[in-house]
Motif scaffolding. Structure first.
Motif, PDB file in Angstrom:
ATOM      1  N   THR A 186       0.831  -1.203   0.000  1.00 32.42           N
ATOM      2  CA  THR A 186       0.000   0.000   0.000  1.00 32.42           C
ATOM      3  C   THR A 186       0.865   1.253   0.000  1.00 32.42           C
ATOM      4  N   GLU A 187       1.936   1.228   0.803  1.00 32.24           N
ATOM      5  CA  GLU A 187       2.824   2.387   0.872  1.00 32.24           C
ATOM      6  C   GLU A 187       3.394   2.726  -0.506  1.00 32.24           C
ATOM      7  N   ILE A 188       3.842   1.708  -1.236  1.00 31.32           N
ATOM      8  CA  ILE A 188       4.412   1.936  -2.571  1.00 31.32           C
ATOM      9  C   ILE A 188       3.346   2.477  -3.530  1.00 31.32           C
ATOM     10  N   VAL A 189       2.165   1.860  -3.495  1.00 34.11           N
ATOM     11  CA  VAL A 189       1.102   2.260  -4.432  1.00 34.11           C
ATOM     12  C   VAL A 189       0.633   3.684  -4.142  1.00 34.11           C
ATOM     13  N   VAL A 190       0.448   4.007  -2.861  1.00 31.45           N
ATOM     14  CA  VAL A 190      -0.040   5.342  -2.490  1.00 31.45           C
ATOM     15  C   VAL A 190       0.971   6.405  -2.930  1.00 31.45           C
ATOM     16  N   GLU A 191       2.254   6.115  -2.723  1.00 36.33           N
ATOM     17  CA  GLU A 191       3.288   7.073  -3.121  1.00 36.33           C
ATOM     18  C   GLU A 191       3.324   7.237  -4.645  1.00 36.33           C
ATOM     19  N   ALA A 192       3.208   6.131  -5.363  1.00 39.80           N
ATOM     20  CA  ALA A 192       3.206   6.205  -6.827  1.00 39.80           C
ATOM     21  C   ALA A 192       2.006   7.022  -7.315  1.00 39.80           C
TER      22      ALA A 192
END
Lengths: 228, 228
Positions: free
Chosen positions: A164-170
Motif C-alpha cells: 500500500t505504501e508503494i502504491v499510495v506514493e506512486a
C-alpha cells in the motif's frame, strides 16, 4: 557433509541477513526453499513432507531441521522471500515507467497515460501461477490451524502494508489518491489479480498475467482513485 | 430401509425439481447435503469420505451412491443449493429495504440512504463462515483436478452472472450504475467479503459479517458506481 556446516549455531530465525549467517548457509536455505516450492506446487502443500523436500534439495532430513523447525516455518521463509521479490519488482516498475513521466515533483497524468504505465509495470511482475496456488493452499492450512494462523496473518498484513505504501506514493506522484481506505483498495485490486489467476487455471486460459489483467486492473485503479 | 426407496430409477442429476423425484427422495438428498456440509466443515473437503458422509446422514454407502455419483457431484449440489439460497436472500433484502424507498419507477437515493440500505440487506445474508471455508477448499481441489475444474467454473460463473443481474437492477432502481464492467465489480465486492471472512477466521474476530463489512462494502459500492 552439508550437515556438518549446517550444524553451526545459527538461529533458524528466517532472517536472511542475520550477521552470523554464512554464505554457504544462505545457499543451503535458498536450495531448500527452491526445492520446497517445486514440491509444494507438484504435490500440494499439505501432502508435501519434510523428507521429500530435503531429498529434492539434495540434503538430509537433519539438514532440513538445522535450517527450519518445520514445513510451516519454511513456508513463512518462502513468503518472506516472495514478498521481498514482489515489492522490489513493483518499486523497479515504478522507477522505470512512472518516475520518468512525472519527474521528481510529480505531475498530472491523463487516464491513457495511467493505463499504459500500469500495464508496463504489470509486465514486470513475476507470472508464476504456481505461487498463487501454493499460497492459497497454505492459507487454507492456516485457516484450520490456530498455531500458524497468527503468523500467517502477520506476514500477509505486512505485505499489504508495504504494498500500500508503494502504491499510495506512486499515485501521489501522479497526483491521484484513493477514494476509499487505501489498504482496502490495494487488497481489492490484489484479490482481483488472485481471482483472475484462479479463473485462468480453471479455464485453462493460456494468456499471460498482463494480457488477462491489462484491462481490469487499470480500470479499477482509476475507478477507486481521484485527482488531487 | 431407506435404500429400497432410494433405488427408484430416478436420475441423480442434481435437479431438485426433476418431476420424477419423490418427496422422500428430496428429503434424503437434503439430509445427505446437510450431513456432508457438517463433515466437510469438520474434517475438510478433501479428507471427508463418502462413508463418513453417508454414516453422518444415517444412510448406507449404497444410499449415497444412488443419489450422487461422487463426493464431487454432491458438492456441486451443495453449491447449487447455496446459490439459490443466497440469491433469494438478496432478492428478499432488496424487496424489503430498497423497493419501499425507491418505489415502482425508481428514485435517486442519497449516499447515506445507500449505505443504510446496503447494511440492512447485508444483515439478512447468511453468516456461516464454514461455508466460505468449505467452498475455498473445494475450489482448490478443482484447481488441481481437471475433471472437476470446468464444472466448478460453470457453477461459479452462473452464480456471479445471476448475482450481477440482481445488483445491477437494484442499483438502477436507485438511479446508479457501475463505472467498470458490472460483473467484475460484483466479483470484486464478493471477493472483498470472502477475504474479510478469511481475515476474521485468522484473527479470531468474533464480530458478525455485517459488523465487519458494513463500513467497507457500501464504500466500495459507492466508489465503483455513479448516478445515472
Amino acid at each position: 557433509m552439508e550437515s556438518t556446516t549446517l550444524s553451526e549455531a545459527v538461529p533458524a530465525d528466517g532472517r536472511e541477513d542475520a550477521p552470523a549467517e554464512s554464505a554457504r548457509r544462505r545457499r543451503t536455505r535458498a536450495r531448500l526453499l527452491d526445492a520446497a516450492f517445486e514440491v509444494f506446487a507438484d504435490q500440494g502443500v499439505r501432502a508435501a513432507s519434510v523428507e521429500t523436500i530435503a531429498e529434492a534439495a539434495g540434503f538430509t532430513r537433519g539438514a532440513f531441521y538445522s535450517n527450519f523447525s518445520s514445513k510451516e516455518e519454511l513456508f513463512f521463509a518462502l513468503m518472506e522471500r516472495e514478498k521481498t521479490m514482489r515489492l522490489e519488482q513493483l518499486n523497479s516498475g515504478v522507477a522505470q515507467f512512472l518516475t520518468p513521466l512525472v519527474g521528481e515533483h510529480g505531475a498530472d497524468l491523463g487516464d491513457q497515460e495511467v493505463i499504459q504505465t500500469i500495464t508496463r509495470i504489470l509486465e514486470l511482475q513475476s507470472d508464476d501461477r504456481r505461487w498463487w496456488l501454493v499460497q492459497a493452499e497454505f492459507q487454507l492450512m492456516a485457516l484450520r490451524d490456530h498455531s500458524i494462523a497468527a503468523d500467517y496473518l502477520r506476514y500477509h498484513d505486512e505485505f499489504f502494508s508495504d504494498l500500500t505504501e508503494i502504491v499510495v506514493e506512486a499515485l501521489s506522484s501522479a497526483r491521484r489518491r484513493f477514494t476509499i481506505d487505501p489498504e482496502e483498495a490495494v487488497r481489492v485490486i490484489a484479490e482481483l489479480c488472485a481471482n483472475g489467476e484462479a479463473r485462468a487455471v480453471l479455464a485453462d486460459d493460456q494468456r499471460t498475467f498482463t494480457e488477462r489483467l491489462s484491462a481490469s486492473v487499470p480500470a479499477i485503479l482509476l475507478a477507486l482513485t481521484e485527482r488531487i
